[in-house]
Design a protein around this motif. Structure first.
Motif, PDB file in Angstrom:
ATOM      1  N   GLN A   1     -11.377 -69.937  37.159  1.00  0.00           N
ATOM      2  CA  GLN A   1     -10.745 -68.826  36.441  1.00  0.00           C
ATOM      3  C   GLN A   1     -11.152 -67.508  37.084  1.00  0.00           C
ATOM      4  O   GLN A   1     -12.303 -67.336  37.459  1.00  0.00           O
ATOM      5  CB  GLN A   1     -11.168 -68.845  34.975  1.00  0.00           C
ATOM      6  CG  GLN A   1     -10.503 -67.759  34.146  1.00  0.00           C
ATOM      7  CD  GLN A   1     -10.926 -67.814  32.685  1.00  0.00           C
ATOM      8  OE1 GLN A   1     -11.688 -68.699  32.277  1.00  0.00           O
ATOM      9  NE2 GLN A   1     -10.443 -66.880  31.902  1.00  0.00           N
ATOM     10  N   ASN A   3     -10.996 -63.240  36.776  1.00  0.00           N
ATOM     11  CA  ASN A   3     -10.774 -62.082  35.920  1.00  0.00           C
ATOM     12  C   ASN A   3     -10.809 -60.811  36.736  1.00  0.00           C
ATOM     13  O   ASN A   3     -11.659 -60.646  37.617  1.00  0.00           O
ATOM     14  CB  ASN A   3     -11.850 -61.995  34.832  1.00  0.00           C
ATOM     15  CG  ASN A   3     -11.733 -63.109  33.819  1.00  0.00           C
ATOM     16  OD1 ASN A   3     -10.675 -63.329  33.238  1.00  0.00           O
ATOM     17  ND2 ASN A   3     -12.806 -63.850  33.635  1.00  0.00           N
ATOM     18  N   GLY A  26     -15.369 -64.468  38.718  1.00  0.00           N
ATOM     19  CA  GLY A  26     -14.907 -65.836  38.483  1.00  0.00           C
ATOM     20  C   GLY A  26     -15.252 -66.725  39.645  1.00  0.00           C
ATOM     21  O   GLY A  26     -16.097 -66.404  40.479  1.00  0.00           O
TER      22      GLY A  26
END
Length: 123
Positions: A1, A3, A26
């Motif tokens: 993920q 960000n 991330g």
């Protein structure tokens, strides 16, 4: 993920200054080009400035000489900044951070966007 977290927006009077930051975090292998875009009410999103990992820079004509983009490269992440001087009411918009990021050594890079930060310039 991945960000992209932006900060630094706000309300400022015409002629004032603001500094935006965008931190990428991330499971990142490398951050390539980073950029700032903006979208004013009723208008399309437009390019403000971009900076490559080697710090090649591109500005839109509307901000040249007033805005400065820069970045810090860390091991597996990066932070981009946008110093905005001599702000005008027409600079009022939501400013979005954009980054081209690869998650592994062999992966193709993908484009990511931040959530946006409001910049309002009063006359």
């Amino acid at each position: 993920q991945v960000n992209l977290v932006e900060s630094g927006g706000g309300l400022v009077q015409s002629g004032g200054s603001l500094r935006l930051s965008c931190a990428a975090s991330g499971n990142i292998y490398i951050v390539y080009t980073m950029g700032w875009y903006r979208q004013a009410p009723g208008k399309q999103r437009e390019l403000v400035a971009t900076i490559t990992r080697s710090r090649q820079i591109n500005y839109s004509d509307s901000v040249k000489g007033r805005f400065t983009i820069s970045r810090d490269n860390n091991k597996n992440t990066a932070t981009a900044y946008l110093q905005m001087n001599s702000l005008k009411p027409e600079d009022t918009a939501v400013y979005y951070c954009n980054a081209d990021i690869a998650l592994t050594l062999t992966a193709r890079s993908s484009e990511y966007w931040g959530q946006g930060t409001q910049v309002t310039v009063s006359s």
